[in-house]
Design an enzyme around this catalytic site. Structure first.
Site, mmCIF file in Angstrom:
data_model
loop_
_atom_site.group_PDB
_atom_site.id
_atom_site.type_symbol
_atom_site.label_atom_id
_atom_site.label_comp_id
_atom_site.label_asym_id
_atom_site.label_seq_id
_atom_site.Cartn_x
_atom_site.Cartn_y
_atom_site.Cartn_z
ATOM 1 N N CYS A 122 15.593 14.027 -7.309
ATOM 2 C CA CYS A 122 14.552 13.367 -7.616
ATOM 3 C C CYS A 122 13.581 12.984 -6.196
ATOM 4 O O CYS A 122 12.460 12.884 -6.395
ATOM 5 C CB CYS A 122 14.521 12.317 -8.440
ATOM 6 S SG CYS A 122 15.540 12.797 -10.043
ATOM 7 N N ILE A 123 14.396 12.808 -5.182
ATOM 8 C CA ILE A 123 13.910 12.156 -4.088
ATOM 9 C C ILE A 123 13.671 13.266 -2.813
ATOM 10 O O ILE A 123 13.185 12.760 -1.948
ATOM 11 C CB ILE A 123 14.447 11.041 -3.678
ATOM 12 C CG1 ILE A 123 16.107 11.324 -3.138
ATOM 13 C CG2 ILE A 123 14.765 9.737 -4.529
ATOM 14 C CD1 ILE A 123 16.589 10.198 -2.453
#
Length: 344
Positions: free
Chosen positions: A334-335
């Site tokens: 997600c990052i």
């Protein structure tokens, strides 16, 4: 244009991330904030062992970022309010008929459905900023979507969830046909596998409402890694069992039945907020490696590394403790956002 999103296993030019900044996601207490900075930094350094990494940093955090990040990591300054690069950053695509051309899909980002707590308007501009930095052709989309809401095999297949792309807070007038047409135009897919939902925790106030990148991924054409919750005390026991049954009746774009590989969850069931969504599926594939989520459980983390090493032959798997990322609403995938190499 014939845009196509390559598989994550295709060679990368680099990975992109966004450095945390103060706000509701990072945390109110000094110790919480330091934990967030340290974890994002640890992921960045793990990625940089395998390939170049560029970090977008808000002006208020430049001094801290320069202090914490190694000199090998490129820093670019741009206004941020959130720091989940997968979701608001560009989804990179290539055009196989135009060698050397890189595209960058700019989805509409509204903070995962514009919840009251979200601050997202600055980060919604980052896809265009990144595209300009790398000289990519901008592919503007009318779809409210996030990079964590899709997974592709690079050969026409895309995984999505009903509760993300058809979320009335995101796309109130969309139906499956409209979503599939827009995905075909922007990332070149021609076969969409719709999952009915994501993991339980992902429907909390700070969740994404069912991102697929915490549930399932495609390590190679015809093969799926699927989150598996073996403990019937956890609500995801039923969720993952139902997803496995559904996937048994689907194929990829080539018509192959899926070879589904279970990726078991760690043993921890709850944290102070409720049932956890800790998932080893939310890993990042990098050049010659895999950056895997770790959860402080030696046996479970080691088992996940073995499964991932088997699914991605020839790649070295390393774990980074991701509990602080999950506490804020996501994981390593997600990052991060990969930028593929374009053929010359």
């Amino acid at each position: 244009m014939n845009w196509r999103m390559p598989a994550e296993t295709a060679p990368h030019e680099r990975t992109w991330m966004a450095f945390p900044r103060e706000g509701i996601t990072l945390g109110e207490e000094p110790a919480e904030r330091e934990e967030g900075y340290a974890t994002w930094t640890a992921v960045a350094h793990a990625v940089a062992e395998f390939e170049p990494l560029t970090m977008v940093v808000d002006p208020t955090e430049l001094t801290r970022a320069r202090r914490m990040l190694s000199s090998e990591i490129e820093i670019l300054e741009a206004p941020l309010d959130e720091f989940w690069m997968r979701d608001f950053g560009p989804t990179f695509v290539v055009d196989d008929e135009r060698p050397g051309v890189l595209g960058a899909v700019d989805w509409i980002f509204n903070g995962w459905g514009a919840p009251e707590w979200a601050e997202w308007r600055k980060s919604a501009e980052i896809a265009r900023f990144v595209a300009a930095q790398v000289g990519a052709e901008l592919v503007s989309s009318v779809l409210v979507n996030e990079g964590g809401g899709i997974h592709v095999d690079g050969e026409g297949t895309v995984l999505v969830t009903d509760t993300v792309q058809l979320d009335p807070r995101r796309n109130p007038y969309a139906d499956r046909a409209r979503v599939e047409a827009e995905l075909a135009r922007t990332i070149g897919t021609n076969h969409t596998v719709w999952l009915p939902r994501g993991l339980t925790r992902d429907y909390d106030d700070f969740g994404t409402n069912g991102h697929v990148d915490i549930v399932a991924t495609i390590p190679s054409p015809g093969r799926l890694l699927l989150h598996h919750q073996p403990n019937p005390e956890h609500p995801d026991f039923e969720v993952t069992r139902e997803l496995r049954e559904l996937l048994a009746d689907t194929t990829d774009a080539a018509g192959r039945a899926w070879d589904v590989i279970d990726l078991p969850a760690p043993e921890t069931l709850r944290d102070h907020e409720g049932f956890v969504d800790w998932s080893y599926v939310n890993h990042l594939v990098v050049n010659d490696g895999v950056i895997a989520c770790g959860f402080g459980e030696e046996r479970a983390d080691a088992s996940a590394r073995e499964i991932l090493a088997s699914a991605y032959p020839g790649r070295r798997v390393v774990s980074v403790d991701s509990r602080p990322i999950f506490a804020r609403g996501g994981g390593i995938h997600c990052i991060t956002q990969q930028q593929p190499v374009v053929a010359r």
